[in-house]
Write an enzyme that holds these catalytic residues in place. Structure first.
Site, PDB file in Angstrom:
ATOM      1  CG  ASP A  23      54.119  13.530  46.231  1.00 41.32           C
ATOM      2  OD1 ASP A  23      53.250  12.648  46.405  1.00 41.32           O
ATOM      3  OD2 ASP A  23      54.730  13.672  45.160  1.00 41.32           O
ATOM      4  N   GLY A  24      53.949  11.697  48.987  1.00 43.51           N
ATOM      5  CA  GLY A  24      54.637  10.479  49.419  1.00 43.51           C
ATOM      6  C   GLY A  24      53.898   9.657  50.471  1.00 43.51           C
ATOM      7  CG  ASN A  25      50.575  11.220  52.621  1.00 46.09           C
ATOM      8  OD1 ASN A  25      51.607  11.611  53.137  1.00 46.09           O
ATOM      9  ND2 ASN A  25      49.468  11.944  52.597  1.00 46.09           N
ATOM     10  NE  ARG A  36      47.253   5.485  47.181  1.00 46.56           N
ATOM     11  CZ  ARG A  36      48.367   6.102  46.805  1.00 46.56           C
ATOM     12  NH1 ARG A  36      49.444   5.382  46.543  1.00 46.56           N
ATOM     13  NH2 ARG A  36      48.420   7.406  46.663  1.00 46.56           N
ATOM     14  CB  SER A  68      45.024  18.237  43.205  1.00 45.72           C
ATOM     15  OG  SER A  68      44.865  16.969  42.587  1.00 45.72           O
ATOM     16  CD  GLU A  70      44.229  18.071  38.254  1.00 38.87           C
ATOM     17  OE1 GLU A  70      44.857  18.510  39.239  1.00 38.87           O
ATOM     18  OE2 GLU A  70      43.534  18.797  37.515  1.00 38.87           O
ATOM     19  CG  ASN A  71      44.509  14.423  44.680  1.00 40.88           C
ATOM     20  OD1 ASN A  71      44.886  15.270  45.482  1.00 40.88           O
ATOM     21  ND2 ASN A  71      45.376  13.742  43.941  1.00 40.88           N
ATOM     22  NE  ARG A  74      45.713  10.335  44.457  1.00 42.05           N
ATOM     23  CZ  ARG A  74      46.830  10.453  45.147  1.00 42.05           C
ATOM     24  NH1 ARG A  74      46.889   9.971  46.368  1.00 42.05           N
ATOM     25  NH2 ARG A  74      47.882  11.024  44.639  1.00 42.05           N
TER      26      ARG A  74
END
Ligand code: FPP
Length: 238
Positions: A23-25, A36, A68, A70-71, A74
Site C-alpha cells: 500500500d501507498g504507491n 499515481r 483486488s 475492488e481496484n 479506479r
C-alpha cells in the site's frame, strides 16, 4: 539486524510464508507531484527487490496483493497502467524465477482479466511449475470471492460436508502453507479482503513506510518483530 541474522531467524522461527499488502504507491507519487502510475512503476521495482530479499533470507513462499476485485473502481488510466506493469513483468520474469527455482502462481478470478494477460499467466505458471519455492501474485483477487468460488465448486459436486483441509485445497492458495506473517505498508491497519481464511493465525506487521520505499532494513524489522511474537494458536503457552 543483518541479512545473516534474518536468515537465522527465518529458519529458527519457522517463517515459511510471508504476505504483503503493498500500500501507498499513490501517496508516494503525490508527495513528489507525480501521477499515481509513477508510484506503481516504482512499486513494481520495489516488489522485485523485496521478494528477492525474502527468498535470500530463506523464506519459501511469498504472496503479494497486486490488484483486488475492488481496484477496477479506479480510473481507466490507472487500471491500464497497472495491467501494463503486470504484463511487462510476465514478459521478463522467467529467467529470474527459473534461476531461483521459484514457482509462480496467480491468485484470483481470471475471467475479467485481459485475455492476452491470462495467456501469459498460464504460460509462466506452466513453465515454472517444478519450482520448490512459491511466488503468489494476487491479481483480481478478493478473499470473499475466493471463498464463494470454493463453496460453489463443492456444492456443484454435491458435497454436503467438508473438512478444513479439503476446503483449503479449493482455495487459490491450495499449493501454499498458511501465511505466518502479513505485512502491510503505508500505515493502514486492515486486511482489505486479503487471505481472510488463510490468515486465521498469522502475525501482522504494520509500517508507515510507503510501499515504494520498502527496503531490506524494513524487512529485517518485520522479521525481528515476528521473531518476538509468541504464537499460541489459541492454546496457553507457559
Ligand atoms: C496500493 O497502493 C497498491 C496497488 C493497488 C497496486 C500494487 C501494485 C504494485 C506495487 C505493482 C506490483 C507489480 C507487480 C509486477 C506484481 P495505492 O495505490 O492504493 O496507494 P495509496 O493508498 O497511497 O493511494
Amino acid at each position: 539486524m543483518s541479512m545473516e541474522e534474518s536468515k537465522k531467524l527465518v529458519a529458527e522461527k519457522g517463517l515459511r510464508h510471508i504476505a504483503f499488502i503493498m500500500d501507498g504507491n499513490g501517496r508516494w507519487a503525490r508527495k513528489r507531484g507525480l501521477p499515481r502510475e509513477f508510484g506503481h512503476k516504482t512499486g513494481a521495482a520495489t516488489f522485485k527487490k523485496v521478494i528477492s530479499y525474502c527468498y535470500e533470507c530463506g523464506i519459501k513462499c511469498v504472496t503479494v496483493y497486486a490488484f483486488s476485485t475492488e481496484n477496477w473502481k479506479r480510473s481507466e488510466r490507472e487500471v491500464t497502467a497497472l495491467m501494463t506493469l503486470f504484463s511487462a513483468y510476465l514478459d521478463d520474469a522467467y529467467s529470474d524465477l527459473s534461476k531461483n527455482n521459484i514457482r509462480i502462481i496467480f491468485l484470483g478470478d481470471r475471467a475479467r482479466l485481459p485475455s492476452l494477460l491470462v495467456k501469459k499467466i498460464e504460460s509462466l505458471e506452466k513453465k515454472t511449475e517444478q519450482g520448490d519455492k512459491i511466488l503468489n501474485i494476487a491479481l483480481n483477487y478478493g478473499s470473499r470471492d475466493e471463498i464463494l468460488h470454493a463453496v460453489n465448486s463443492l456444492l456443484k459436486e454435491g458435497a454436503n460436508e467438508v473438512s478444513e483441509e479439503e476446503f483449503s485445497k479449493r482455495l487459490y492458495t491450495a499449493a501454499s502453507p498458511d501465511p505466518d506473517l502479513v505485512v502491510r505498508t503505508a500505515g493502514e491497519q486492515r486486511l482489505s479482503n486479503f487471505l481472510l481464511w488463510q490468515a486465521a493465525y498469522s502475525e501482522f506487521y504494520y509500517t508507515d513506510t510507503l510501499w515504494p520505499d520498502m527496503n531490506d532494513e524494513e524487512l529485517d524489522r518485520a522479521f525481528a518483530a515476528f521473531g518476538g511474537r509468541v504464537r499460541r494458536y489459541g492454546a496457553v503457552v507457559e
